[in-house]
Write a protein that holds these residues in place. Structure first.
Motif, PDB file in Angstrom:
ATOM      1  N   ALA A   1       0.821  -1.204   0.000  1.00  0.00           N
ATOM      2  CA  ALA A   1       0.000   0.000   0.000  1.00  0.00           C
ATOM      3  C   ALA A   1       0.860   1.262   0.000  1.00  0.00           C
ATOM      4  N   LEU A   2       1.891   1.265   0.834  1.00  0.00           N
ATOM      5  CA  LEU A   2       2.652   2.503   0.957  1.00  0.00           C
ATOM      6  C   LEU A   2       3.643   2.676  -0.185  1.00  0.00           C
ATOM      7  N   SER A   3       4.278   1.564  -0.614  1.00  0.00           N
ATOM      8  CA  SER A   3       5.200   1.726  -1.741  1.00  0.00           C
ATOM      9  C   SER A   3       4.558   1.381  -3.066  1.00  0.00           C
ATOM     10  N   GLY A   4       3.347   0.853  -3.022  1.00  0.00           N
ATOM     11  CA  GLY A   4       2.630   0.626  -4.276  1.00  0.00           C
ATOM     12  C   GLY A   4       3.142  -0.514  -5.132  1.00  0.00           C
ATOM     13  N   HIS A   5       3.373  -1.694  -4.514  1.00  0.00           N
ATOM     14  CA  HIS A   5       3.775  -2.852  -5.310  1.00  0.00           C
ATOM     15  C   HIS A   5       2.819  -4.006  -5.073  1.00  0.00           C
ATOM     16  N   PRO A   6       1.705  -4.047  -5.755  1.00  0.00           N
ATOM     17  CA  PRO A   6       0.795  -5.180  -5.553  1.00  0.00           C
ATOM     18  C   PRO A   6       1.436  -6.495  -6.017  1.00  0.00           C
ATOM     19  N   VAL A   7       1.069  -7.567  -5.348  1.00  0.00           N
ATOM     20  CA  VAL A   7       1.655  -8.877  -5.626  1.00  0.00           C
ATOM     21  C   VAL A   7       0.529  -9.900  -5.662  1.00  0.00           C
ATOM     22  N   THR A   8       0.678 -10.916  -6.495  1.00  0.00           N
ATOM     23  CA  THR A   8      -0.229 -12.056  -6.402  1.00  0.00           C
ATOM     24  C   THR A   8       0.610 -13.312  -6.272  1.00  0.00           C
ATOM     25  N   VAL A   9       0.343 -14.069  -5.211  1.00  0.00           N
ATOM     26  CA  VAL A   9       1.084 -15.305  -4.991  1.00  0.00           C
ATOM     27  C   VAL A   9       0.179 -16.452  -5.366  1.00  0.00           C
TER      28      VAL A   9
ATOM     29  N   TRP B   1      -5.899 -21.465  -6.169  1.00  0.00           N
ATOM     30  CA  TRP B   1      -5.701 -20.874  -4.849  1.00  0.00           C
ATOM     31  C   TRP B   1      -4.617 -19.829  -5.023  1.00  0.00           C
ATOM     32  N   ALA B   2      -4.913 -18.602  -4.738  1.00  0.00           N
ATOM     33  CA  ALA B   2      -3.895 -17.572  -4.918  1.00  0.00           C
ATOM     34  C   ALA B   2      -4.142 -16.466  -3.908  1.00  0.00           C
ATOM     35  N   LEU B   3      -3.060 -15.826  -3.504  1.00  0.00           N
ATOM     36  CA  LEU B   3      -3.186 -14.717  -2.569  1.00  0.00           C
ATOM     37  C   LEU B   3      -2.984 -13.428  -3.346  1.00  0.00           C
ATOM     38  N   ARG B   4      -4.012 -12.622  -3.368  1.00  0.00           N
ATOM     39  CA  ARG B   4      -3.952 -11.405  -4.151  1.00  0.00           C
ATOM     40  C   ARG B   4      -3.717 -10.253  -3.184  1.00  0.00           C
ATOM     41  N   TYR B   5      -2.563  -9.681  -3.278  1.00  0.00           N
ATOM     42  CA  TYR B   5      -2.222  -8.558  -2.403  1.00  0.00           C
ATOM     43  C   TYR B   5      -2.278  -7.268  -3.193  1.00  0.00           C
ATOM     44  N   ASP B   6      -3.415  -6.605  -3.166  1.00  0.00           N
ATOM     45  CA  ASP B   6      -3.430  -5.229  -3.637  1.00  0.00           C
ATOM     46  C   ASP B   6      -3.801  -4.362  -2.433  1.00  0.00           C
ATOM     47  N   THR B   7      -3.954  -3.075  -2.627  1.00  0.00           N
ATOM     48  CA  THR B   7      -4.140  -2.216  -1.460  1.00  0.00           C
ATOM     49  C   THR B   7      -5.396  -2.591  -0.685  1.00  0.00           C
ATOM     50  N   LEU B   8      -6.448  -2.869  -1.427  1.00  0.00           N
ATOM     51  CA  LEU B   8      -7.709  -3.220  -0.775  1.00  0.00           C
ATOM     52  C   LEU B   8      -7.521  -4.429   0.147  1.00  0.00           C
ATOM     53  N   ALA B   9      -6.817  -5.438  -0.375  1.00  0.00           N
ATOM     54  CA  ALA B   9      -6.615  -6.652   0.419  1.00  0.00           C
ATOM     55  C   ALA B   9      -5.697  -6.368   1.595  1.00  0.00           C
ATOM     56  N   VAL B  10      -4.669  -5.625   1.340  1.00  0.00           N
ATOM     57  CA  VAL B  10      -3.631  -5.498   2.359  1.00  0.00           C
ATOM     58  C   VAL B  10      -4.100  -4.601   3.499  1.00  0.00           C
ATOM     59  N   VAL B  11      -4.979  -3.676   3.201  1.00  0.00           N
ATOM     60  CA  VAL B  11      -5.581  -2.889   4.287  1.00  0.00           C
ATOM     61  C   VAL B  11      -6.295  -3.830   5.238  1.00  0.00           C
TER      62      VAL B  11
ATOM     63  N   HIS C   1      -3.903  11.818  -1.104  1.00  0.00           N
ATOM     64  CA  HIS C   1      -3.061  10.730  -1.602  1.00  0.00           C
ATOM     65  C   HIS C   1      -3.866   9.516  -2.013  1.00  0.00           C
ATOM     66  N   GLU C   2      -5.173   9.671  -2.017  1.00  0.00           N
ATOM     67  CA  GLU C   2      -6.081   8.549  -2.217  1.00  0.00           C
ATOM     68  C   GLU C   2      -5.733   7.738  -3.479  1.00  0.00           C
ATOM     69  N   HIS C   3      -5.493   8.432  -4.580  1.00  0.00           N
ATOM     70  CA  HIS C   3      -5.313   7.727  -5.849  1.00  0.00           C
ATOM     71  C   HIS C   3      -4.077   6.832  -5.835  1.00  0.00           C
ATOM     72  N   GLY C   4      -2.991   7.386  -5.324  1.00  0.00           N
ATOM     73  CA  GLY C   4      -1.762   6.598  -5.253  1.00  0.00           C
ATOM     74  C   GLY C   4      -1.870   5.465  -4.258  1.00  0.00           C
ATOM     75  N   PHE C   5      -2.651   5.699  -3.226  1.00  0.00           N
ATOM     76  CA  PHE C   5      -2.762   4.690  -2.169  1.00  0.00           C
ATOM     77  C   PHE C   5      -3.520   3.463  -2.676  1.00  0.00           C
ATOM     78  N   TRP C   6      -4.686   3.698  -3.256  1.00  0.00           N
ATOM     79  CA  TRP C   6      -5.502   2.542  -3.666  1.00  0.00           C
ATOM     80  C   TRP C   6      -4.945   1.864  -4.906  1.00  0.00           C
ATOM     81  N   HIS C   7      -4.245   2.603  -5.712  1.00  0.00           N
ATOM     82  CA  HIS C   7      -3.496   1.988  -6.801  1.00  0.00           C
ATOM     83  C   HIS C   7      -4.374   1.124  -7.698  1.00  0.00           C
ATOM     84  N   GLY C   8      -5.562   1.581  -7.947  1.00  0.00           N
ATOM     85  CA  GLY C   8      -6.430   0.843  -8.873  1.00  0.00           C
ATOM     86  C   GLY C   8      -7.135  -0.350  -8.291  1.00  0.00           C
TER      87      GLY C   8
END
Lengths: 636, 503
Positions: free
Chosen positions: A51-59, A74-84, A486-493
């Motif tokens: 969320a803070l550095s803006g690198h979403p990951v999917t495992v 089965w996959a772990l989707r880490y985007d800002t929404l999930a990580v919050v 900073h909303e736009h950068g934070f949620w990152h799509g």
């Protein structure tokens, strides 16, 4: 790190659940706490990275199903929404695990309790990091299971068992709709993986299913599922009963995390909801109605936990109508701050119950504030945050919600704004009613109980204090990220606002009285509570007698339980009996059994003819001969 | 031709008979005979299971054709031959049969005290018939096994069953036999017109459109009873209630799958147009089955009866899946059949655990069992949740696929199937609540012992399977993927031909 955040709780659950009996309760408890703490560390690190550095990951872990084009893993989707959600869930869950060590210290089977609690956390994390609808459903049902087990944790209480079953079954009603929503999603998009669906939304805007726009139908079906989990009007009946569970459970599951899963779902599916205006309108109306409806009931309940439960229900309504007017970010923000102050309130209530020798009725409390000062202080903080008093966490998020509702300039938006305003007033009122009745006035408990009133041990107070810090600061600190500049950068799509949706800008340009409104309403509610319960304590009683009908209506929760009992539960039982006793036993079994008895009857008759007397046989033969001969003659 | 290098399927089929013969030749004191019979039966069935694992390893999942084929001419002038083989649809059912049999023998270890030798013989014969039925590739051979299964099962219910065992056994036998007679007529018709009863060869033969209808109903009469579909399901609760635990396990685990297997093996490929035409009828019957029997289950006071009715509801999901005739629906149906075999079998074993201790199946006789049997409560909870179709357990995968598949045909059918989710949760949790939760009010329950090592051994493989199939079902789905795809393709081809002919 990403995997650890999710699987440490599962590890803890397994250790405590399967080996709890061998390693002892102490070891089992602390191993789950340690696993949770590790998960929280992983969760915070993921938050920082994603969320803070803006690198979403999917495992991706492993394929789950791949059947004729229906392919997901089965996959772990880490985007800002999930990580919050991951950061929030792991953090709060750790505190609640810690708190439970103290709270459950007199329990017989704490290792079972901690195993359930950790299992729940794991399922919740699977839910929020799901990469496709089926995995989300896995977490969705998994938290339902954990909730069922924990509500019914004290299984020798009949009421707890009843409540647990009710929670599971009412949730299932929503789940049917969820499942059908998934089926429709596959039908329309040919996939249930989020990335594929979201990318394909533009091609399917015009799709129709049975005359209804397909996206709208998906939205509505999924929303009904969300209603079940998040206890929205119509499917809310299980939540107050769920308070039968131990208080830490109420704090974790029925306030901070699980019940917000529905809001999360709507935000997660924002790319679809953005193009489903009718579905959004339904979300808004249901959310707003729930916010108001639950607040009215909260004002007259007497069980300390039930008051907070209705408050949760009402706050969830706020989140939904925020999402409904298109301000998903605001909904998530309220979800986030609410988790802290509502967990705080529940744990504070737990501390009170603990002090009062398991008394939950606020009519039998009072006059204890000086004996448990820390609990008293944190309850104040929690209520200030809940009522939306300036500079506490709830102030930022609730104000934003009401501004967004106002700024939407639609009919449903205004309805939501009105409901929200009244509910804000009621919220403050019932919060201070609770506070005053619980802590102030003359002691109404018996002498014996009052002697035992004591402050909770440190292991319970530390989580309370940490949550109190959260209830004060999270609003101020995170507002710029969640809904500010900073909303736009934070949620990152990870949350999508369609091109036509300017709500996040419009909400900052509302007339000046709108942001002030909730505060005024809150202060007004507090003042009224003071009048009612401090200055003129006999007034509420007189009002209740004067408006007896309304009072009973509210006290009995708008008679929803009775209604459902009459419409669904009893007819189902009657139908079951009819199907079984008449349908199966008489009609369906009647035919073969009838055939069998017919055959037996014929056989008996045949037996009777065979008497063994030659004369009879001869007589029969002659008769036969006569008949045949005459037939032969006539026939010719 | 044969991946195993030796006639594996025949060996699997007839090895249990050899074991039965050995048991029959044992003479001596009763206790000795009983012990010998138990061990021989267990070792035989374990050996069969281990051999059947060759199928798991060597089966070529990329091929839709029959594998491990064996062919002997038997009555060549009539076109009847001894033909065995498995494809993706049947292979896992062979494995299910061979896996459940040793568990059942283990589960009957102490529960059966009288005529142990005969019981074990009956069970081994039963295994022969089940495996033979799933492996048979000649209609006559199939029919023989299909009917012969009834005999050992009839005996198991009728001799070792409960108080009303004779009624139940006859009801079971007559119901299932009556349906089959009609199927025999249909087989005769097919043989007369196609000149063969070899199943792969029959697939080449196109049944005339007019004949399809009555053959469909002849098959339906036989298979619907076996499934069982509503309204010919009432033999099942009675049979289950009276059967000994292991009998119920096999009945639910394998025998109920025979009807659905028949639909998949014969009705769909041989009668494509009739299947498509009468699919709505099946959907209606299935949805009624789901709702109706779930409600009836809610009212039950007998544990076994409740689970028996739940089986009918689950099989309703299966028949919905089969007649969607698309990849998800068929895979879902097959998967539900397997999952139900494991989960429902395990639930009957759970009931058996209590029955062995208290000798009552009455729900109200129990309450508060969790306190004294915590491990048992956990196992029962797991299978309860599996039966409810919680994601992560076996049943969910099947139900999910069926509902997704059914939505493509008709959303209302999907809805009807999904209603089972709510009702299923209701009756299972109601059962669990009354038996496991609550306070202990019956004094004698306090003396109950938790699971014994033998019972752990019985449950452990089932728990593993139920979770494995739920979390990582792909290895199982891979088995039938090719065959299901071929079946769907075949059906679509047949339908397009008939559509062209109609134009």
């Amino acid at each position: 790190m990403f995997v650890g955040a999710i699987f440490f709780p599962l590890l803890g659950a397994c250790i405590s659940g399967f080996f709890g009996r061998w390693i002892g309760d102490k070891a089992a408890q602390w191993s789950t706490v340690i696993c949770m703490a590790l998960a929280a560390v992983c969760g915070s690190l993921s938050f920082a990275q994603v969320a803070l550095s803006g690198h979403p990951v999917t495992v991706e872990i492993v394929t789950w199903m791949n059947v004729g084009g229906l392919d997901f893993a089965w996959a772990l989707r880490y985007d800002t929404l999930a990580v919050v959600m991951v950061a929030m869930v792991t953090f709060i869950s750790t505190l609640i695990h810690l708190y439970s060590v103290g709270y459950m210290s007199h329990d017989e089977t704490p290792s079972r309790f901690f195993a359930y609690l950790s299992l729940f956390t794991f399922m919740m994390l699977m839910l929020v990091t799901a990469d496709n609808l089926a995995q989300l459903f896995f977490g969705w049902e998994g938290v339902g299971l954990a909730s069922y087990l924990l509500i019914g944790y004290w299984y020798d209480r009949e009421s707890a068992n009843r409540a647990a079953m009710k929670a599971f079954i009412v949730n299932r009603v929503g789940d049917v709709s969820f499942m059908l929503g998934v089926a429709l999603t596959f039908y329309v998009f040919g996939s249930i993986e989020f990335d594929t669906i979201f990318a394909a939304v533009p091609q399917h805007l015009e799709d129709r299913f049975g005359g209804i726009p397909a996206l709208e139908l998906i939205g509505v079906l999924l929303f009904i599922g969300a209603c079940g989990k998040s206890a929205q009007l119509g499917l809310h009946t299980w939540l107050p009963d769920a308070m039968e569970g131990p208080t830490p459970v109420s704090a974790l599951i029925h306030a901070a995390t699980m019940v917000t899963a529905g809001v999360f779902l709507v935000c997660r599916m924002s790319p679809i909801f953005e193009y489903a205006p009718t579905a959004l309108a339904i979300v808004t109306v249901v959310g707003a109605s729930t916010a108001l409806f639950a607040a009215t009931i909260g004002c007259v309940q007497n069980d300390i936990k039930r008051v907070i439960a209705y408050s949760t229900c009402s706050q969830l309504g706020y989140m939904f109508f925020a999402a409904g007017v298109g301000a998903y970010q605001v909904a998530m923000f309220h979800l986030f701050t609410h988790a802290f102050f509502k967990a705080l309130l529940f744990l504070g209530a737990g501390s009170v119950i603990h002090a009062m020798s398991d008394e939950q009725d606020i009519r039998k409390m009072g006059g204890i504030w000086s004996k448990i000062p820390i609990t008293y202080a944190v309850m104040w903080i929690g209520n200030l945050a809940l009522a939306g008093i300036p500079f506490f966490a709830g102030y930022y998020s609730k104000d934003a919600i009401l501004e967004a509702a106002f700024a939407s300039h639609s009919g449903v938006g205004m309805y939501a704004f009105l409901c929200g305003m009244i509910a804000a007033f009621l919220t403050a009122f019932y919060s201070w009613r609770l506070l005053i009745l619980t802590f102030h006035g003359a002691p109404r408990a018996d002498h014996h109980t009052m002697e035992h009133v004591h402050e909770s041990p440190a292991v319970m107070l530390i989580p309370l204090l940490l949550l109190a810090v959260g209830a004060v600061l999270t609003g101020y600190v995170f507002a710029p990220l969640f809904i500010g500049e900073h909303e736009h950068g934070f949620w990152h799509g990870s949350i999508v606002n369609a091109a036509h949706n300017h709500i996040l800008h419009a909400m900052h340009e509302v007339p000046a009285w709108v942001p002030l409104g909730p505060t005024v309403m809150g202060v007004g509610g507090i003042a009224l509570a003071y009048v009612f319960y401090m200055l003129a304590p006999d007034l509420p009683g007189r009002l209740a007698t004067a408006f007896r009908g309304i009072y009973l209506f509210l006290l009995n929760k708008w008679y929803f339980d009775e209604l459902y009992d009459a419409i669904f539960v009893r007819p189902a039982r009657r139908l079951a009996a009819v199907f079984w006793k008449t349908g199966d036993a008489q009609i369906i079994d009647g035919m073969p059994n009838g055939a069998a008895s017919l055959a037996v009857g014929v056989a008996r008759g045949a037996v009777r003819i065979q008497t063994g007397r030659v004369a009879n046989y001869a007589f029969a033969m002659i008769i036969g001969l006569v008949v045949f001969v005459s037939l032969f003659l006539i026939g010719r | 031709m044969n991946a195993a290098g030796f006639p594996l399927l025949s060996l699997l089929t007839f090895l249990p008979l050899a074991g039965a013969a050995i048991i029959l030749f044992v003479r001596g004191e009763e206790a000795v005979v009983a012990r010998n019979a138990r061990w021989t039966a267990l070792w035989t069935s374990l050996l069969v299971f281990l051999l059947s694992l060759i199928l798991w390893v060597k089966f070529d999942i990329s091929s839709a054709g029959f594998q491990f084929e064996e062919k002997l001419s038997w009555l060549p002038e009539f076109g009847v031959g001894y033909h065995m083989g498995v494809d993706g649809i049947s292979v896992l059912f062979v494995l299910l049969s061979t896996a459940l049999t040793p568990l059942c023998i283990l589960a009957s270890w102490e529960a059966i005290e009288t005529r142990v030798r005969e019981y074990m013989v009956a069970f081994l014969i039963l295994e022969t018939m089940m495996v033979g039925m799933f492996a048979a590739l000649d209609f006559i051979i199939f029919y023989v096994f299909f009917e012969a299964v009834l005999i050992p099962m009839f005996l198991i219910i009728g001799v070792w069953g409960g108080p009303r065992r004779v009624y139940a056994a006859f009801k079971f036998f007559l119901y299932t036999l009556l349906g089959s007679v009609l199927m025999l007529l249909a087989i005769l018709y097919l043989w007369y017109n196609a000149g063969t009863t070899d199943i792969p060869e029959l697939f080449e033969y196109q049944v005339p459109r007019a004949a399809q209808t009555w053959i469909f109903f002849a098959f339906l009469a036989s298979f619907a009873v076996k499934v069982p579909m509503w309204p010919v399901h009432t033999w099942l609760p009675d049979a289950h209630v009276e059967a000994p635990t292991a009998g119920s396990v096999i009945l639910a685990g394998v025998l109920l799958k025979m009807g659905a297997y028949g639909f998949l093996r014969f009705t769909l490929p041989l009668l494509p147009e009739a299947s498509a035409e009468f699919a709505p009828l099946i959907f209606v019957l299935s949805v009624v089955a789901v709702v109706y029997t779930s409600l009836v289950a809610l009212a039950q006071e007998d544990m076994k009866k409740l689970i028996a009715y739940s089986s009918v509801a689950h099989m309703g999901i299966v028949t919905i899946g089969i007649f969607t005739i698309n990849a998800q629906g068929l895979s879902g149906a097959l998967f539900t059949m397997l999952a139900h075999g494991v989960v429902s079998g395990a639930l009957f074993l759970c009931v058996g655990v209590l029955y062995d201790r208290v000798h009552s199946r009455d729900i109200l006789r129990y309450g508060g069992v969790a306190k004294i049997m915590p491990s048992y409560a956990m196992v029962f909870m797991l299978f309860t949740m599996a039966s409810v179709g919680l994601p992560g357990t076996a049943n969910f995968v099947g139900e999910f696929l069926v509902i997704v598949g059914a939505w493509r045909i008709n959303p209302w059918v999907a809805f009807g199937g999904a209603l089972g989710m709510v009702l299923g949760a209701a009756y299972m949790l109601y059962l669990y609540r009354r038996v496991i939760f609550g306070k202990i009010t019956k004094k004698d329950l306090r003396a109950l012992l938790d699971l014994s090592p033998r019972e752990y051994a019985v449950f452990a493989p089932l728990i593993l399977l139920a979770l494995w199939m739920g979390v990582y079902p792909q290895p199982f789905l891979d088995f039938f993927e090719a065959s299901v795809a071929a079946l769907v393709q075949r059906h679509e081809a047949a339908m397009s031909v008939s559509r062209l002919a109609g134009m």
